[in-house]
Design an enzyme around this catalytic site. Sequence first.
Site, PDB file in Angstrom:
ATOM      1  N   ASP A 160      36.444  43.999  29.854  1.00  0.00           N
ATOM      2  CA  ASP A 160      36.926  42.441  29.867  1.00  0.00           C
ATOM      3  C   ASP A 160      35.880  41.535  30.118  1.00  0.00           C
ATOM      4  O   ASP A 160      35.421  40.595  29.375  1.00  0.00           O
ATOM      5  CB  ASP A 160      37.993  42.356  30.527  1.00  0.00           C
ATOM      6  CG  ASP A 160      39.196  43.279  30.615  1.00  0.00           C
ATOM      7  OD1 ASP A 160      39.164  44.219  29.591  1.00  0.00           O
ATOM      8  OD2 ASP A 160      40.154  43.116  31.288  1.00  0.00           O
ATOM      9  N   GLU A 390      40.685  52.152  40.558  1.00  0.00           N
ATOM     10  CA  GLU A 390      40.499  51.855  39.298  1.00  0.00           C
ATOM     11  C   GLU A 390      39.136  51.768  39.050  1.00  0.00           C
ATOM     12  O   GLU A 390      38.795  52.180  37.899  1.00  0.00           O
ATOM     13  CB  GLU A 390      40.826  50.204  39.179  1.00  0.00           C
ATOM     14  CG  GLU A 390      40.979  49.474  37.780  1.00  0.00           C
ATOM     15  CD  GLU A 390      41.528  48.100  37.717  1.00  0.00           C
ATOM     16  OE1 GLU A 390      41.818  47.447  38.772  1.00  0.00           O
ATOM     17  OE2 GLU A 390      41.642  47.777  36.720  1.00  0.00           O
TER      18      GLU A 390
END
Length: 425
Positions: A160, A390
Amino acid sequence: MTRQRDDEALAILRENDRGGFSVPAAGLYPFQWNWDSAFAALGYAHIDPERAVTELETLAHAQWPDGMIPHIVFHREDEGYFPGPGVWASGMTPPTSGITQPPVLAIAIARLVKAGHLHGERLNTLLVAANAWHDWFQHARRDPETGAICVIHPWESGRDNMPDWDDALDAVDASHVQPFKRRDTGHVDAAMRPTDEQYKRYIALVEFGIASGWDQEALARTCPFFVADPGMTGILILAERALADAAGKAGLNDLAGAARDREARLIEGFGALWDEEMGAPTTRNVRTGARGKNISSMAFLGLGFGMLPEARAARLAAEFDRIAERVTFMVPSYDPDCDLFEEARYWRGPVWLVVNWLIAMGLEAAGDTHRADRIRDDSRALVEEGGFFEYYSPMSGAPLGGGTFTWTAAAWLDFVRGTNGRDQS
Ligand code: 9WN
């Protein structure tokens, strides 16, 4: 420690299972995400192969009539994430977002076929879905000049906040976006996430898609953000190969042939993103012609078998080795030698295990076990020290972002411990 991590990985996959689909991480990401699901299936294959197949089926079931498989499937309501189904307004059943994500599905299908977990009618249905999706990329996401694959939103790339999107995102008018409440920064430290200004532009792009009626081919012509990406292109090349392989085994020869034809064109597109000065493939803003300014992790997909001519692959390997000297843990999402590198911020420096997995897969196919082993060893050390986060700092190894992450657990089981599927051949 290693055995304890095995048990933890299995527990995470079970806990993040919502019955037929998995969530990337409870709380932070409460829906089914596209490429997360494909990786999750490879994790489930180690516990419950039937569950692995179902994961891919629930994803493929959300396919749009035009062939796109969307980036999020909102199977049920959850207030914990923004933007939810009401913001996207895709009009689909089940509700979905209006963009796609990296096509890892066929890679997962081929691996399940190879392990003997997927066959017959269920396999054929998945192959047809993957083929329609791959075809869709050629109509709705192709850079007409290079033949590489583009994204209409940074979220499509799965990376992103990568700095190479900055210029194209800055050009997006977000002045009309109404105030909204982000949910991500309620779950993790804002210093690790995209800024509010970037988020406003993410939403402006969603509104642009809604205004176009989510007509994906029209968006390829009109969306202010349309950027060719070596990551998306490289992953689609791997996916086309996987599709050709699985379709060939299933006796679907026309489909296998179509995948091979597309693969050949994509390799040309990938090559057209080569930047001679950088010694790597970089992004290309289709609207302005501007190129990415530095090397991102996904450039190293180019070290995979048959992706680049030999001399270019050797140059790219030298860049890999330079970066490998600079960091403790490979592969940083952005070049640590440039000003835009940030050790802890989303996709501007940290290491993701699923990216490592894809790069190592390519290296292994090219016979480069040395560099593949460096990536695997670093991935192992990150999880052994930090658990299933993550992402991680490439410098200190600090675990970052969300915890108990599905794809990190899957990467541990399949890529780190299962040696990338080699044990199943
Ligand atoms: C937007 C779920 C997803 C990943 C992406 C990652 C992040 C979402 C977000 O989380 O993106 O899609 O809200 O930040 O960048 O790769 O699929 O894990």
